[in-house]
Design an enzyme around this catalytic site. Structure first.
Site: not given
Ligand SMILES: *Cc1c(COP(=O)(O)O)cnc(C)c1O
Length: 405
Positions: A196, A224, A256
């Site tokens: 990220s 992502h 996302k």
């Molecule tokens: C954004 C993200 C999360 C968290 O996701 P949520 O559903 O908002 O808890 C977990 N792992 C990775 C790799 C992320 O980029």
């Protein structure tokens, strides 16, 4: 006793907040007054181009996604009022879980209220004493915490990290694990698909080959990458031309590209999912995914499967944005993902640039220490299929204007 100790806490809290403010680390929340899209309306500011959301496919405010959520709300009401195993499993949960499984092409999937929860479920539930978890050092915080939690619950569960994306470091860790008499169970390798902060991708073919060589299982959190990578948006494995069966377990988010609401999942073998249903603490003790979200996310995934052209548009936008940013003289870390980190080194500078860009109508967040190492502060630009060329042109223009002093 409490009376004399009580003042410590408010005082300590004040000290922490004051020091964050003094060192320029205080996060100021921007309040948005309408839907998430290519542009957003910020309270007290008005409409700006949004280049910092995870709305990669522009589905967060897609009419069909919104309608599916409303229909779910009407049909199932506002809440499940229960965890899954008591009376919180509704047919919309079964639908989205089979949708996720078919999206990946794996046996089964199970939802959680976030991917954070999914990661706090998978490691403490599937891993046991005598296992070794080998994790990329830049893995997401939820993976790190999930592994720490697992190791603190299960004494004798071993863990280590390897240098970011360094296959020879991973090989060394795996060889050491195999030579370690305390490792009597399973070796797990865990990686983000897309990282990220760097916006780079895991070398899944190389990692898979090492897993095969050392008899390890592979877990990929592709939060992502899902909806973004590969020609049909299946994720980082598709980008590498791998079938989903080459990854033992996926974790991911619905928050996302897949609609942007909330919710996460684990996808993989039926048996592992069954064990999570029986033993995963986040699902045994915390409410089910709200039905309205299950319905809207289900529609979002249906749209991704139906309209791969959204993924193609995102890919075109990413190429356009990366080239355009480079022309402004800023350097963007190279990769095929929708995360374009612009390295400006200094934390204060990242924060200043982000404020100046916002004044120019471009919403980009600056990340500094301690989110990234000292000297690696950056602006993180995130591209969406919702963007049109003129939104990206606005970014280039603004970057050219704030050109570092
Ligand atoms: C954004 C993200 C999360 C968290 O996701 P949520 O559903 O908002 O808890 C977990 N792992 C990775 C790799 C992320 O980029």
């Amino acid at each position: 006793m409490t009376a004399t100790l009580a003042p410590t806490f408010p005082l300590r809290t004040k000290e922490i907040l004051d020091s964050l403010a003094a060192t320029g680390q205080l996060k100021l929340l921007q309040t948005i007054e309408g839907p998430m899209g290519a542009t957003v309306r910020i309270k007290g500011r008005g409409e700006v181009v949004c280049l910092c959301s995870n709305n990669y496919l522009g589905l967060a405010n897609h009419p069909e996604v919104v309608e599916a959520g409303i229909a779910g709300l009407r049909r199932y009401g506002a809440g499940t009022a229960s965890v899954r195993f008591i009376c919180g499993t509704f047919d919309c949960h079964e639908r989205i879980e089979s949708r996720i499984a078919s999206f990946y092409g794996v046996d089964a999937a199970y939802t959680f209220t976030s991917c954070w929860n999914a990661n706090e479920a998978i490691f403490p539930t599937l891993c046991e004493a005598g296992d070794m978890i080998v994790s990329d050092e830049l893995n997401h915080a939820s993976i790190i915490d999930g592994i720490r939690l697992a190791a603190s619950i299960k004494k004798g569960l071993l863990r280590c990290v390897y240098r970011h994306s360094d296959l020879s470091a991973l090989r060394e860790r795996l060889a050491a694990a195999r030579a370690n008499a305390e490792v009597t169970g399973t070796i797990w390798v865990v990686t983000d698909g897309v990282f990220s902060m760097e916006g780079d991708i895991a070398n899944l073919p190389g990692i898979r080959a090492l897993c095969d060589e050392f008899g390890a299982l592979l877990v990929v959190d592709d939060s992502h990458g899902t909806g973004v990578m590969g020609s049909t948006g299946r994720g980082t494995h598709e980008h590498w031309g791998m079938t989903a069966t080459k990854v033992d377990y996926f974790t991911g988010t619905l928050g996302k590209a897949l609609g942007g609401a909330a919710g996460g999942y684990v996808a993989g073998s039926r048996r592992a999912i069954d064990l999570l249903i029986q033993r995963g603490r986040p699902t045994l003790f915390s409410n089910a995914l709200p039905c309205s979200v299950a319905c809207s996310a289900d529609k979002a995934i249906e749209i991704v499967m139906r309209e791969p052209e959204r993924v193609a548009k995102l890919r075109d936008n990413v190429a356009y944005a990366r080239a355009g940013i480079a022309r402004t003289g800023f350097s963007v870390l190279e990769s095929p993902t929708a995360i374009c980190p612009i390295i400006v080194h200094d934390t204060a500078k990242a924060i200043r640039l982000s404020r100046e860009l916002l004044d120019l109508g471009v919403f980009v967040i600056g990340f500094g220490y301690p989110v990234v190492p000292e000297g690696h502060a950056r602006l993180r630009v995130q591209i969406s299929a919702a963007h049109e060329r003129h939104h990206l042109d606005a970014l280039f223009k603004a970057l050219a204007t704030v050109k570092p002093a």
